[in-house]
Motif scaffolding. Structure first.
Motif, PDB file in Angstrom:
ATOM      1  N   SER A 173       0.762  -1.450   0.132  1.00 58.31           N
ATOM      2  CA  SER A 173       0.198  -0.178  -0.322  1.00 58.31           C
ATOM      3  C   SER A 173       0.570   1.391  -0.171  1.00 58.31           C
ATOM      4  CB  SER A 173      -0.854  -0.013   0.721  1.00 58.31           C
ATOM      5  OG  SER A 173      -1.654  -0.940   0.827  1.00 58.31           O
ATOM      6  N   VAL A 174       0.480   2.449  -0.898  1.00 57.84           N
ATOM      7  CA  VAL A 174       1.091   3.482  -0.431  1.00 57.84           C
ATOM      8  C   VAL A 174      -0.109   4.683  -0.047  1.00 57.84           C
ATOM      9  CG1 VAL A 174       1.639   5.573  -2.654  1.00 57.84           C
ATOM     10  CG2 VAL A 174       2.709   3.008  -2.890  1.00 57.84           C
ATOM     11  N   VAL A 175       0.492   5.455   1.162  1.00 59.81           N
ATOM     12  CA  VAL A 175      -0.666   6.163   1.961  1.00 59.81           C
ATOM     13  C   VAL A 175       0.624   7.527   1.640  1.00 59.81           C
ATOM     14  CG1 VAL A 175      -0.900   7.316   4.098  1.00 59.81           C
ATOM     15  CG2 VAL A 175      -0.424   4.365   3.151  1.00 59.81           C
ATOM     16  N   VAL A 176      -0.274   8.567   0.890  1.00 59.72           N
ATOM     17  CA  VAL A 176       0.267   9.431   0.066  1.00 59.72           C
ATOM     18  C   VAL A 176      -0.444  11.310   0.804  1.00 59.72           C
ATOM     19  CG1 VAL A 176      -0.160  11.672  -1.210  1.00 59.72           C
ATOM     20  CG2 VAL A 176       0.222   9.367  -2.486  1.00 59.72           C
ATOM     21  N   ILE A 177       0.009  11.916   2.369  1.00 57.58           N
ATOM     22  CA  ILE A 177      -0.342  12.891   3.371  1.00 57.58           C
ATOM     23  C   ILE A 177       0.019  13.821   3.105  1.00 57.58           C
ATOM     24  CG2 ILE A 177      -0.728  12.695   6.057  1.00 57.58           C
ATOM     25  CD1 ILE A 177       0.628  10.112   6.010  1.00 57.58           C
ATOM     26  N   ASP A 221       4.230  19.810   1.989  1.00 59.08           N
ATOM     27  CA  ASP A 221       3.409  19.502   2.736  1.00 59.08           C
ATOM     28  C   ASP A 221       3.136  17.748   3.100  1.00 59.08           C
ATOM     29  OD1 ASP A 221       1.953  20.562   1.131  1.00 59.08           O
ATOM     30  OD2 ASP A 221       0.761  21.629   1.452  1.00 59.08           O
ATOM     31  N   GLU A 222       3.873  17.562   1.984  1.00 56.78           N
ATOM     32  CA  GLU A 222       2.991  15.899   1.476  1.00 56.78           C
ATOM     33  C   GLU A 222       4.401  15.192   2.423  1.00 56.78           C
ATOM     34  OE1 GLU A 222       0.279  15.381  -2.379  1.00 56.78           O
ATOM     35  OE2 GLU A 222       1.952  14.819  -3.005  1.00 56.78           O
ATOM     36  N   PHE A 223       3.277  14.097   2.395  1.00 57.69           N
ATOM     37  CA  PHE A 223       3.886  12.924   3.327  1.00 57.69           C
ATOM     38  C   PHE A 223       3.737  11.196   2.203  1.00 57.69           C
ATOM     39  CE2 PHE A 223       4.694  15.708   5.821  1.00 57.69           C
ATOM     40  CZ  PHE A 223       6.162  15.982   6.445  1.00 57.69           C
ATOM     41  N   VAL A 224       4.499  10.707   2.616  1.00 57.09           N
ATOM     42  CA  VAL A 224       4.468   8.897   1.320  1.00 57.09           C
ATOM     43  C   VAL A 224       4.885   7.873   2.379  1.00 57.09           C
ATOM     44  CG1 VAL A 224       4.966   7.706  -0.936  1.00 57.09           C
ATOM     45  CG2 VAL A 224       4.539  10.202  -0.714  1.00 57.09           C
ATOM     46  N   ALA A 225       3.808   6.732   2.768  1.00 52.08           N
ATOM     47  CA  ALA A 225       4.441   6.229   3.562  1.00 52.08           C
ATOM     48  C   ALA A 225       4.088   4.838   2.839  1.00 52.08           C
ATOM     49  CB  ALA A 225       3.386   6.005   5.023  1.00 52.08           C
ATOM     50  N   LEU A 226       5.083   3.782   2.720  1.00 58.84           N
ATOM     51  CA  LEU A 226       4.565   2.409   2.208  1.00 58.84           C
ATOM     52  C   LEU A 226       4.760   1.615   2.794  1.00 58.84           C
ATOM     53  CD1 LEU A 226       8.217   3.483  -0.438  1.00 58.84           C
ATOM     54  CD2 LEU A 226       5.734   3.415  -0.742  1.00 58.84           C
ATOM     55  N   LEU A 227       3.812   0.810   2.506  1.00 56.96           N
ATOM     56  CA  LEU A 227       3.342  -0.078   3.730  1.00 56.96           C
ATOM     57  C   LEU A 227       3.482  -1.473   3.234  1.00 56.96           C
ATOM     58  CD1 LEU A 227       1.112   1.324   5.270  1.00 56.96           C
ATOM     59  CD2 LEU A 227       3.254   1.604   6.073  1.00 56.96           C
ATOM     60  N   ALA A 270      -4.092   3.225  -1.975  1.00 60.60           N
ATOM     61  CA  ALA A 270      -4.046   2.566  -3.210  1.00 60.60           C
ATOM     62  C   ALA A 270      -2.667   1.317  -3.393  1.00 60.60           C
ATOM     63  CB  ALA A 270      -3.981   3.545  -4.536  1.00 60.60           C
ATOM     64  N   ASP A 271      -3.778   0.664  -3.238  1.00 60.14           N
ATOM     65  CA  ASP A 271      -2.707  -0.546  -3.004  1.00 60.14           C
ATOM     66  C   ASP A 271      -2.159  -1.585  -4.679  1.00 60.14           C
ATOM     67  OD1 ASP A 271      -5.362  -2.354  -3.712  1.00 60.14           O
ATOM     68  OD2 ASP A 271      -5.304  -3.243  -1.111  1.00 60.14           O
ATOM     69  N   HIS A 272      -1.588  -2.095  -4.473  1.00 59.51           N
ATOM     70  CA  HIS A 272      -1.123  -3.185  -5.497  1.00 59.51           C
ATOM     71  C   HIS A 272      -1.814  -4.646  -4.862  1.00 59.51           C
ATOM     72  CE1 HIS A 272       1.489  -5.518  -8.202  1.00 59.51           C
ATOM     73  NE2 HIS A 272       1.807  -6.266  -7.564  1.00 59.51           N
ATOM     74  N   THR A 273      -2.132  -5.642  -4.523  1.00 59.64           N
ATOM     75  CA  THR A 273      -2.648  -6.519  -4.585  1.00 59.64           C
ATOM     76  C   THR A 273      -2.992  -7.915  -5.609  1.00 59.64           C
ATOM     77  OG1 THR A 273      -4.895  -6.177  -4.609  1.00 59.64           O
ATOM     78  CG2 THR A 273      -4.231  -5.548  -3.175  1.00 59.64           C
ATOM     79  N   LEU A 274      -3.117  -9.068  -5.294  1.00 57.30           N
ATOM     80  CA  LEU A 274      -3.267 -10.232  -5.977  1.00 57.30           C
ATOM     81  C   LEU A 274      -4.686 -10.598  -6.835  1.00 57.30           C
ATOM     82  CD1 LEU A 274      -1.983 -13.234  -4.504  1.00 57.30           C
ATOM     83  CD2 LEU A 274      -0.493 -11.838  -6.231  1.00 57.30           C
ATOM     84  N   GLU A 275      -5.572  -9.885  -6.416  1.00 60.46           N
ATOM     85  CA  GLU A 275      -6.400  -9.557  -6.988  1.00 60.46           C
ATOM     86  C   GLU A 275      -7.348  -8.621  -7.370  1.00 60.46           C
ATOM     87  OE1 GLU A 275      -6.402 -11.738  -3.292  1.00 60.46           O
ATOM     88  OE2 GLU A 275      -6.045  -9.554  -4.023  1.00 60.46           O
ATOM     89  N   MET A 285       1.466   4.829  -7.612  1.00 57.30           N
ATOM     90  CA  MET A 285       1.534   6.192  -6.933  1.00 57.30           C
ATOM     91  C   MET A 285       0.335   7.336  -7.751  1.00 57.30           C
ATOM     92  SD  MET A 285       3.446   7.358  -4.473  1.00 57.30           S
ATOM     93  CE  MET A 285       3.325   9.223  -4.825  1.00 57.30           C
ATOM     94  N   LYS A 286       0.023   7.165  -9.100  1.00 57.63           N
ATOM     95  CA  LYS A 286      -0.665   8.525  -9.608  1.00 57.63           C
ATOM     96  C   LYS A 286      -2.427   7.289  -8.832  1.00 57.63           C
ATOM     97  CE  LYS A 286       0.836   8.322 -13.730  1.00 57.63           C
ATOM     98  NZ  LYS A 286       0.733   8.604 -15.412  1.00 57.63           N
TER      99      LYS A 286
END
Length: 318
Positions: A173-177, A221-227, A270-275, A285-286
């Motif tokens: 998952s990508v989290v844009v804050i 003012d923007e941060f990104v977390a990769l989970l 948003a996420d990248h998953t098998l489904e 990211m987009k």
């Protein structure tokens, strides 16, 4: 594999040397100051290097199971070992051969037999240079205000994490804050107060990260977390903790008095998953950016997951 005592805080050296006598002598000499691993052939040496990520490799120029230059190339091709400095051990006095070693990225070479004094001096120099390069690299990839990674480091890490998630078939998952109303804070109360608000958000973000997570300051003012191993819905729980936690944080004005506003964030996930796989890191990211835009359009101070209905958060007083 051979090993001489493991002590925390000491540099770890790996010796790849086929001559048992030379290998044993080197281990005995170096064990007083370093943690030492040793292998007698190329394959075993590469395996140890990838597993333990030593601080320096002492590599025999000629090995029965593979040329030392081939081992150096293999180390440099692997992200786990590409930055490990290599010193060649060689009995070859041919200048063209030695020049080739340095051209390919070895930091030094030592003629066998070498005195203990020369060997230790060259190792110490290589370790110092490696540490200096590591610190410069960290500085080049760190945001000065927050201590988080910067955009440059995020770009590299996103590529790596996406590649691993795709290869091993797990969710990412990508989290844009986005910190709400930072421009208004800067314009109304000054950039010092704005920086305190940014730092408060960074602290909330750091406090909620797992060891496997990664966070960076993407812009002003923007941060990104990769989970890794998190779906978007699981990441939304993480994001809500940050959103709720930040609302309890007060920011001081330049005179030390409390600022007359609360802090809030808009979040897109948003996420990248098998489904639901994404084509590449840019597509991931987009999608997160599109969710962030939706959060802002719907009034800010909320978490939006890409492709799912927008849910308004409970009304709270600032």
């Amino acid at each position: 594999m051979e090993r001489r005592g493991r002590t925390s805080g000491r540099s770890l050296l790996l010796i790849i040397e086929d001559d048992a006598g030379v290998r044993e002598s080197l281990m005995d000499l170096l064990a007083a100051r370093f943690d030492v691993l040793a292998a007698q052939d190329a394959d075993a040496g590469l395996e140890l290097a990838r597993e333990h990520r030593p601080d320096l490799v002492l590599l025999d120029r000629f090995l029965p199971s593979g040329d030392g230059l081939m081992v150096l190339e293999a180390l440099q091709r692997d992200a786990r070992t590409e930055a490990v400095p290599v010193i060649f051990l060689t009995g070859d006095a041919d200048e063209a051969t030695l020049e080739r070693c340095l051209e390919m990225g070895a930091v030094d070479f030592i003629h066998k037999p070498a005195s203990a004094r020369e060997l230790l001096a060259r190792i110490d120099r290589a370790l110092r240079q490696s540490e200096q390069q590591r610190r410069l690299q960290i500085l080049a990839q760190t945001d000065a205000l927050t201590g988080l990674a910067n955009f440059r480091a995020l770009t590299v890490r996103l590529e790596e994490e996406f590649r691993r998630a795709h290869r091993y078939q797990y969710s990412l998952s990508v989290v844009v804050i986005d910190l709400d109303h930072l421009k208004a804070i800067n314009d109304g109360m000054g950039h010092d107060v704005g920086n305190r608000a940014i730092f408060a958000l960074a602290s909330q973000l750091k406090g909620n990260l797992r060891e496997s997570d990664f966070a960076a300051r993407f812009g002003g003012d923007e941060f990104v977390a990769l989970l890794p191993h998190q779906t978007a819905l699981e990441a939304a729980v993480f994001a809500e903790r940050i959103r709720a936690g930040l609302r309890t944080v007060g920011v001081q004005k330049s005179d030390g008095r409390p600022a007359p506003f609360g802090l809030s964030v808009s979040v897109g996930i948003a996420d990248h998953t098998l489904e639901g796989p994404k084509e590449d890191p840019d597509a991931l990211m987009k999608a997160a950016d599109a969710a962030l835009y939706e959060a802002k359009r719907e009034g800010r101070d909320r978490v939006v997951v890409f492709g799912r209905p927008v849910i308004s958060p409970p009304v709270q007083r600032h």
